[in-house]
Design a protein around this motif. Structure first.
Motif, PDB file in Angstrom:
ATOM      1  N   LEU A 214     -21.208   8.459  -2.571  1.00 23.58           N
ATOM      2  CA  LEU A 214     -21.066   8.951  -1.190  1.00 23.58           C
ATOM      3  C   LEU A 214     -19.698   8.572  -0.623  1.00 23.58           C
ATOM      4  N   HIS A 215     -19.243   7.344  -0.894  1.00 28.84           N
ATOM      5  CA  HIS A 215     -17.904   6.949  -0.438  1.00 28.84           C
ATOM      6  C   HIS A 215     -16.825   7.791  -1.123  1.00 28.84           C
ATOM      7  N   ALA A 216     -17.013   8.072  -2.409  1.00 29.88           N
ATOM      8  CA  ALA A 216     -16.033   8.900  -3.124  1.00 29.88           C
ATOM      9  C   ALA A 216     -15.985  10.314  -2.540  1.00 29.88           C
ATOM     10  N   LEU A 217     -17.136  10.850  -2.193  1.00 32.09           N
ATOM     11  CA  LEU A 217     -17.160  12.184  -1.585  1.00 32.09           C
ATOM     12  C   LEU A 217     -16.453  12.156  -0.227  1.00 32.09           C
ATOM     13  N   ALA A 218     -16.689  11.094   0.542  1.00 24.97           N
ATOM     14  CA  ALA A 218     -16.029  10.959   1.847  1.00 24.97           C
ATOM     15  C   ALA A 218     -14.514  10.903   1.674  1.00 24.97           C
ATOM     16  N   ASP A 219     -14.066  10.090   0.708  1.00 26.07           N
ATOM     17  CA  ASP A 219     -12.623   9.989   0.439  1.00 26.07           C
ATOM     18  C   ASP A 219     -12.049  11.358   0.064  1.00 26.07           C
ATOM     19  N   ALA A 220     -12.787  12.075  -0.784  1.00 24.27           N
ATOM     20  CA  ALA A 220     -12.290  13.368  -1.260  1.00 24.27           C
ATOM     21  C   ALA A 220     -12.175  14.363  -0.109  1.00 24.27           C
TER      22      ALA A 220
ATOM     23  N   VAL B  42     -11.633  13.668   3.086  1.00 27.21           N
ATOM     24  CA  VAL B  42     -10.493  13.303   3.927  1.00 27.21           C
ATOM     25  C   VAL B  42      -9.182  13.693   3.233  1.00 27.21           C
ATOM     26  N   ALA B  43      -9.141  13.465   1.926  1.00 22.48           N
ATOM     27  CA  ALA B  43      -7.926  13.820   1.170  1.00 22.48           C
ATOM     28  C   ALA B  43      -7.677  15.328   1.209  1.00 22.48           C
ATOM     29  N   ALA B  44      -8.760  16.110   1.236  1.00 25.78           N
ATOM     30  CA  ALA B  44      -8.620  17.575   1.214  1.00 25.78           C
ATOM     31  C   ALA B  44      -8.658  18.164   2.620  1.00 25.78           C
ATOM     32  N   SER B  45      -8.493  17.316   3.606  1.00 31.75           N
ATOM     33  CA  SER B  45      -8.640  17.728   5.003  1.00 31.75           C
ATOM     34  C   SER B  45      -7.791  18.969   5.341  1.00 31.75           C
ATOM     35  N   GLY B  46      -6.531  18.967   4.897  1.00 29.89           N
ATOM     36  CA  GLY B  46      -5.632  20.085   5.205  1.00 29.89           C
ATOM     37  C   GLY B  46      -6.176  21.401   4.660  1.00 29.89           C
ATOM     38  N   GLU B  47      -6.590  21.331   3.421  1.00 29.11           N
ATOM     39  CA  GLU B  47      -7.153  22.495   2.730  1.00 29.11           C
ATOM     40  C   GLU B  47      -8.397  23.032   3.463  1.00 29.11           C
ATOM     41  N   ILE B  48      -9.242  22.091   3.887  1.00 29.51           N
ATOM     42  CA  ILE B  48     -10.488  22.464   4.569  1.00 29.51           C
ATOM     43  C   ILE B  48     -10.185  23.117   5.914  1.00 29.51           C
ATOM     44  N   VAL B  49      -9.236  22.539   6.649  1.00 30.93           N
ATOM     45  CA  VAL B  49      -8.889  23.092   7.962  1.00 30.93           C
ATOM     46  C   VAL B  49      -8.278  24.485   7.802  1.00 30.93           C
ATOM     47  N   THR B  50      -7.494  24.683   6.749  1.00 36.46           N
ATOM     48  CA  THR B  50      -6.915  26.006   6.489  1.00 36.46           C
ATOM     49  C   THR B  50      -8.003  27.034   6.215  1.00 36.46           C
TER      50      THR B  50
ATOM     51  N   SER C 268     -14.959  27.954   4.902  1.00 33.67           N
ATOM     52  CA  SER C 268     -15.057  26.488   5.057  1.00 33.67           C
ATOM     53  C   SER C 268     -16.033  25.928   4.036  1.00 33.67           C
ATOM     54  N   ASN C 269     -17.212  26.536   3.941  1.00 30.90           N
ATOM     55  CA  ASN C 269     -18.242  26.009   3.045  1.00 30.90           C
ATOM     56  C   ASN C 269     -17.819  26.055   1.580  1.00 30.90           C
ATOM     57  N   THR C 270     -17.164  27.144   1.207  1.00 26.94           N
ATOM     58  CA  THR C 270     -16.703  27.257  -0.179  1.00 26.94           C
ATOM     59  C   THR C 270     -15.734  26.131  -0.507  1.00 26.94           C
ATOM     60  N   THR C 271     -14.785  25.894   0.388  1.00 26.49           N
ATOM     61  CA  THR C 271     -13.799  24.841   0.141  1.00 26.49           C
ATOM     62  C   THR C 271     -14.474  23.470   0.092  1.00 26.49           C
ATOM     63  N   ILE C 272     -15.342  23.227   1.052  1.00 26.04           N
ATOM     64  CA  ILE C 272     -16.028  21.921   1.090  1.00 26.04           C
ATOM     65  C   ILE C 272     -16.850  21.710  -0.183  1.00 26.04           C
ATOM     66  N   THR C 273     -17.584  22.726  -0.594  1.00 25.89           N
ATOM     67  CA  THR C 273     -18.413  22.594  -1.797  1.00 25.89           C
ATOM     68  C   THR C 273     -17.543  22.323  -3.021  1.00 25.89           C
ATOM     69  N   THR C 274     -16.418  23.017  -3.105  1.00 26.43           N
ATOM     70  CA  THR C 274     -15.510  22.812  -4.229  1.00 26.43           C
ATOM     71  C   THR C 274     -15.000  21.365  -4.260  1.00 26.43           C
TER      72      THR C 274
ATOM     73  N   VAL D 277     -24.445  19.591  -6.528  1.00 28.77           N
ATOM     74  CA  VAL D 277     -24.209  20.356  -5.294  1.00 28.77           C
ATOM     75  C   VAL D 277     -23.812  21.770  -5.689  1.00 28.77           C
ATOM     76  N   GLN D 278     -24.660  22.729  -5.384  1.00 30.69           N
ATOM     77  CA  GLN D 278     -24.349  24.128  -5.675  1.00 30.69           C
ATOM     78  C   GLN D 278     -24.538  24.961  -4.416  1.00 30.69           C
ATOM     79  N   SER D 279     -23.724  26.009  -4.329  1.00 24.41           N
ATOM     80  CA  SER D 279     -23.861  26.958  -3.221  1.00 24.41           C
ATOM     81  C   SER D 279     -24.288  28.305  -3.773  1.00 24.41           C
ATOM     82  N   ILE D 280     -25.144  29.000  -3.038  1.00 23.51           N
ATOM     83  CA  ILE D 280     -25.487  30.371  -3.445  1.00 23.51           C
ATOM     84  C   ILE D 280     -24.990  31.374  -2.407  1.00 23.51           C
ATOM     85  N   ASP D 281     -23.998  30.957  -1.625  1.00 20.57           N
ATOM     86  CA  ASP D 281     -23.476  31.856  -0.599  1.00 20.57           C
ATOM     87  C   ASP D 281     -22.954  33.161  -1.186  1.00 20.57           C
ATOM     88  N   ALA D 282     -22.442  33.085  -2.414  1.00 24.84           N
ATOM     89  CA  ALA D 282     -21.874  34.277  -3.042  1.00 24.84           C
ATOM     90  C   ALA D 282     -22.930  35.376  -3.236  1.00 24.84           C
TER      91      ALA D 282
END
Lengths: 443, 443
Positions: free
Chosen positions: A55-61, A63-71, A178-184, A200-205
């Motif tokens: 869970l901490h690793a996911l949180a770190d990831a 935050v690290a991908a914050s720019g990408e997620i906001v885009t 947003s969801n696609t990026t976050i899931t990735t 963690v899988q998404s079926i949004d597609a």
């Protein structure tokens, strides 16, 4: 706890119809579910330490991908604006750097909670010497169908992982990018820790047919939790063959008994109605015993009206309204409505029985409160009101996992099976009976 | 635990179709459910003493009406014989004076069990001084859909009443006369004690459309429990919008590990397979580690064959069969089949992993057992086999409410929601959060 829902209702009618699923999409979603099942086995035997570090690793990831997620989120917002999405919905959809940090922090808070898995629920040595334990174990594969708020993607994944489950996500199309990026990001972080990305899988597609296939993947998906407005929840309940937990509808009542202290009663109804509107544990109807009406209602209506609450009342209520406060006549529709807004129905009742009968007729079984100084009245109210939560001299706003000391909450169940009221991590688990013998056979 | 089912499958196809209910019947059944709901409120606040006295009164009434019940049963039996019902089914349908006494005694045994209602599941005083308790309360209205054995009518009514619920019964048409008489006797006995007769209602008069209306009476019926064969259960699960608990399918495995004591292993598989066939906790497949095969299988196959068990084996098994024992080649269908008969599939596996993988592929998640002297193997088996019950060195026949010290059992749940494994009285209850404050509001 949320109320807006942008999945359109399906074309299929009413409570008895189920849409025919698309065969190709069904096969694809079932394949997703099988991969989830396989991945879940790895997590089922993971230690709490491993899960918390993850869970901490996911949180770190995140935050690290914050720019990408906001885009990615900006794309959703642009599409939302084009489609005329309301300001309120746009706000809920919006991610900023700070919001991504807050979402990541929620994962860290989950890590701090105790692990429900492995808890011994019951255990004994039987007269014949068999040692029997009932242990909490993960469900396996949990599906989440939710609306546009992209924080739910992370929240749902975190809750599922902490309780040892794989999760299949079906988010609203409004938050697709947003969801696609976050899931990735989450999947890559899982892999980096040597865990299956398929946790963690998404079926949004697969769009709406994918959601239907998920609802009908009985045997592959162990539990489906819809999070969103009443329409979403109704659709999922009616179309699912997979077990569903219904959450969130709250036509919540506060009853002010004959013996109530008026000042306490005003404080409680003000808190229950105005502390936060638009949540399922906010009050929607105020019932007042006729013996308390004169000393309570004028002050209460003035306070509510002064706070901008739109008021609907029966005749007894309207007769006691101060001149400065408008109270329109209440109809049965008012008794039935979960306003989720600064709006309240008010009724004077002749007795505790009449109050209980009103609640039985109109309540959604979420939360009801009594304000009283009469012990017998409190005990009857607690015993006879059949709701997930019953408050005595406390605001209905306390029906909440974190307020009741359960930590993170998946939702508030208004059904009676498996979970009722605030659902914490334990409600995402099931149990397993483990029996040890020494060659025991049944005589 | 029963396996035969004389409700014909409905004409409606597969997992996604739901039959259209009949509007008139639906209205009538919903009216029944509303009366049940009303009646259930009286029982919800009854004391254990009142409920236990009522169970004894019902038992007395049944014994007193024994002649009447046996006469009605004779009509069912005559109709059954005319319709060519098998001897086995006729036997299960038959009521005699002695059997009525046994059925009544089961109610007296229920009276002796503790009352789950009122149990405090969790409770604490929160940091802000709120006193919070989670209490067990009755579900409200429980529906039971079952097959022809008329003892289930009494059993279901007793279990529901003891746990504070009203019950709606839908029995098999083959037992219609018996069930009508029994229900009439029970209702009269309730009234004689000043309780609402509507605590026990039957919808048999509405035939199959009535059953469908019951399955779709969401909001009026809190829980539906099908008791019967796989077809009945599948139909109820697929057609219900009311929450259902799935019971009873047991494709049960016994795995004999490399380290197993051969004599213990023979005792356990003999007990699991032959002590009673046709029940859901009987073994259907025997898996044998190749290292144990030579010292275990010849004796095991001889014992099983000698007891009249029809054997299907893979090549490794057949190579070790004594000449006197016939073992036909096993196919995938054998791995998939719950024989519910003196019949067993046998397979030699190369490792514990292969055994677990076989179980994952074919098990219905009811019960699996390992026979072993290897601690690590036992721990892996317990952790990795995802079934309602996992036995170590004990017969699978112990998955049973009374064997595990739970008293009466409604069925064995193979689903993960709400109840998993043997379901006792507690599983017919839900919980209510009760919070006491002193004017607490949420900051």
């Amino acid at each position: 706890m949320t109320t807006t829902f942008e999945h359109a209702a399906t074309a299929t009618p009413g409570p008895v119809g189920r849409p025919q699923p698309d065969a190709e999409v069904t096969a694809a979603v079932q394949d997703v579910a099988r991969r989830s099942q396989k991945a879940s086995r790895v997590l089922a035997t993971a230690t709490r330490a491993e899960k918390d570090q993850t869970l901490h690793a996911l949180a770190d990831a995140l935050v690290a991908a914050s720019g990408e997620i906001v885009t990615a989120n900006a794309e959703d917002l642009a599409r939302g604006r084009e489609n005329g999405m309301s300001d309120g919905l746009l706000d809920r959809l919006t991610l900023t750097g700070d919001r991504v940090v807050a979402i990541a922090d929620a994962l860290r808070e989950l890590a701090a909670l105790p692990d429900p898995v492995g808890e011994v629920v019951r255990g004994q040595t039987l007269p014949n010497g068999l040692r029997m334990r009932q242990l909490r174990v993960p469900m396996g594969v949990v599906g989440m169908i939710y609306e546009a708020r992209p924080n739910v993607t992370v929240d749902a994944a975190g809750l599922a992982l902490k309780s040892g489950n794989a999760v299949i996500l079906r988010g609203g199309s409004a938050a697709a990018s947003s969801n696609t990026t976050i899931t990735t990001v989450l999947r890559a972080a899982l892999e980096a820790r040597g865990l299956p990305a398929d946790l963690v899988q998404s079926i949004d597609a697969y769009g709406r047919p994918g959601g239907i296939a998920l609802m009908q993947a009985r045997g592959l998906v162990d539990l489906l939790v819809p999070r969103g407005g009443a329409d979403l929840i109704r659709t999922v309940v009616e179309q699912s063959t997979v077990p569903v937990i219904e959450t969130g509808t709250g036509n919540v009542h506060v009853y002010v008994d004959a013996s109530a202290d008026p000042a306490t009663a005003v404080e409680i109804i003000m808190n229950a109605k105005t502390q936060r509107v638009g949540v399922c544990n906010a009050a929607e109807t105020l019932l007042v015993h006729s013996d308390a009406a004169e000393r309570f209602l004028p002050a209460a209506l003035a306070a509510l009206g002064g706070a901008g609450v739109v008021l609907h009342g029966d005749e007894g209520t309207r007769a006691l309204a101060p001149e400065s406060v408008e109270v329109t006549p209440a109809t049965d529709e008012d008794w039935a409505t979960e306003y989720l807004a600064a709006e309240l129905a008010v009724r004077v009742v002749g007795s505790l029985d009449e109050a209980i009968e009103h609640i039985r007729t109109w309540s959604s079984g979420h939360t009801e409160a009594i304000v009283t100084r009469d012990l017998a009245a409190s005990e009857r109210f607690v015993a006879e009101v059949d709701s997930a939560a019953v408050m005595v001299n406390a605001s209905t706003r306390f029906t909440d996992g974190s307020q009741l000391g359960m930590g993170a909450e998946i939702g508030i169940s208004t059904q009676k099976l498996h979970a009722r009221g605030p659902m914490g991590l334990a409600e995402l688990t099931t149990t397993k009976w483990v029996v040890h013998g020494d060659g025991h056979v049944r005589p």
